[in-house]
Write an enzyme that holds these catalytic residues in place. Structure first.
Site, PDB file in Angstrom:
ATOM      1  N   SER A  77       0.841  -1.193   0.000  1.00 38.55           N
ATOM      2  CA  SER A  77       0.000   0.000   0.000  1.00 38.55           C
ATOM      3  C   SER A  77       0.882   1.252   0.000  1.00 38.55           C
ATOM      4  O   SER A  77       1.764   1.386  -0.840  1.00 38.55           O
ATOM      5  CB  SER A  77      -0.946  -0.035   1.204  1.00 38.55           C
ATOM      6  OG  SER A  77      -1.936   0.965   1.098  1.00 38.55           O
ATOM      7  N   ASP A 216      -5.215  -3.618  -3.441  1.00 37.63           N
ATOM      8  CA  ASP A 216      -4.284  -3.327  -2.341  1.00 37.63           C
ATOM      9  C   ASP A 216      -3.486  -4.540  -1.870  1.00 37.63           C
ATOM     10  O   ASP A 216      -4.029  -5.616  -1.630  1.00 37.63           O
ATOM     11  CB  ASP A 216      -5.099  -2.764  -1.181  1.00 37.63           C
ATOM     12  CG  ASP A 216      -4.241  -2.211  -0.061  1.00 37.63           C
ATOM     13  OD1 ASP A 216      -3.009  -2.362  -0.107  1.00 37.63           O
ATOM     14  OD2 ASP A 216      -4.810  -1.622   0.865  1.00 37.63           O
TER      15      ASP A 216
END
EC number: 3.1.1.-
Length: 387
Positions: A77, A216
């Site tokens: 991320s 993600d």
């Protein structure tokens, strides 16, 4: 005569021990891991600025960069974004961003990244267009193979339901992983409900088109990518003799610095079993991601602390994490100037805090100790290479 002999034996023992210590340091594998957390990436950004500053002072080199000292840098991320910033080369084949440019990057672009709301109840909160634009502008056409050190950036392919780990060491076997860094960065940051998933293509070893449908990286692994980074470092041992010392996960031969983006203990105080028994899908959806991220991060740290200590190498592992975030600093998408300033303050204050209740050493002292090891190791390897 006996005294002289004893003295000589003592000197030999000291020299042998010193030689062994330096040899061990030279052989050590260095790993940097950076958590995910959206705008909270300002916290590890502040820590990295301090660490790189210490390395520059120790080596009397203003151009010293973190990529010069770590064998593997991994992130998920926002940690994947930081990884790319400090490993992607510029036109001079140096990292395009120094550590002291990370926080200003968030201040400049954060409000735009987390402001392009779709305005829809159904669908992601943000359209991701500005995020992609700024990644393309800063990372250009650079691909994984050009990274200045080994990287480990994770995503989840929602079409195959399998994690995708972008590393340099896998490219010979899987050339389709040699994606553009901006595609990788967007993908690892595409948190469900916040940003749209990312679709892009590369080519296989046979020249066929290979599709990615990614979200993600924290969904694929955990918010704390330390174990992923270690596994990539271990895999390097199969190909590079310099990494032979960790082929059997010998943590005595590894230096691991793991940077968190902060968590909070508020959940423990706020919710009870009686209260949550009445919750439905919407109530759980609002907090479950934070709960699971915090729990998985804690378990990763607990596991690593245990195994490093079991091999009497607890000084080789440092987890830098703020565990008492409050208010807006807990939000991954509050890019207001006031909140970003608060996150900088969190990072700066963290440096003054003790590593743990059992370890009075402050994070600042621990990072200086790590910097000394990184500096000495780099010098030892440079001296060996000159012969």
């Amino acid at each position: 005569m006996a005294t002289t002999k004893s003295f000589l034996i003592l000197i030999v023992m000291i020299l042998a021990t010193t030689s062994s210590t330096f040899a061990s340091l030279e052989e050590m594998v260095t790993v940097l891991s950076i958590d995910g957390g959206g705008i909270k990436g300002i916290i590890p950004g502040t820590i990295l600025e301090f660490l790189e500053g210490q390395l520059q002072k120790m080596d009397n080199n203003a151009d010293a960069r973190l990529a010069d000292y770590f064998d593997v840098i991994g992130g998920t991320s926002t940690g994947g974004l930081l990884t790319s910033m400090i490993t992607t080369p510029n036109e001079n084949n140096r990292p395009f961003a120094a550590a002291n440019e990370i926080v200003p990057f968030f201040f400049e672009h954060g409000p735009h990244i987390f402001n392009s709301s779709t305005g829809q109840f159904f669908g992601p909160k943000y359209d991701g267009k500005y995020l992609m634009q700024v990644l393309q502008e800063n990372l250009g056409e650079t691909r994984v193979h050009q990274a200045l050190t080994e990287v480990a950036i994770s995503s989840l392919d929602i079409k195959t339901n399998k994690p995708v780990i972008f590393t340099k060491s896998n490219l010979a076997k899987s050339p389709e992983l040699d994606a553009k860094m901006y595609d990788i960065c967007y993908s690892t940051a595409a948190a469900p409900t916040y940003f749209p998933p990312h679709y892009f293509t590369t080519n296989t070893i046979n020249g066929d088109k290979y599709e990615f449908n990614l979200v993600d990286g924290a969904v694929a692994t955990v918010a704390d990518p330390a174990l992923l980074s270690i596994s990539v470092a271990t895999r390097l041992a199969e190909k590079d003799p310099a990494f032979a010392s960790i082929r059997s996960l010998n943590y005595k031969k590894m230096l691991l610095l793991s940077l968190g983006t902060g968590t909070t203990s508020e959940f423990d105080k706020t919710y009870t079993a009686e209260e949550t028994a009445k919750w439905g899908a919407i109530q759980w959806m609002l907090v479950i991601q934070r709960m699971t991220d915090a729990a998985s991060s804690y378990m990763t740290d607990y596991y690593l602390s245990t195994v490093f200590q079991a091999q009497n190498s607890q000084k080789n592992y440092l987890r830098v994490q703020e565990n008492a975030l409050t208010g807006t600093t807990t939000e991954m998408d509050d890019a207001s100037e006031a909140n970003m300033e608060s996150l900088v303050q969190v990072g700066e204050n963290l440096l003054k805090k003790p590593v743990s209740k059992d370890n009075p050493e402050t994070y600042e002292e621990a990072l200086k100790r790590f910097a000394k090891l990184l500096s000495d190791r780099k010098k030892l390897r440079a001296n060996k290479a000159s012969y």
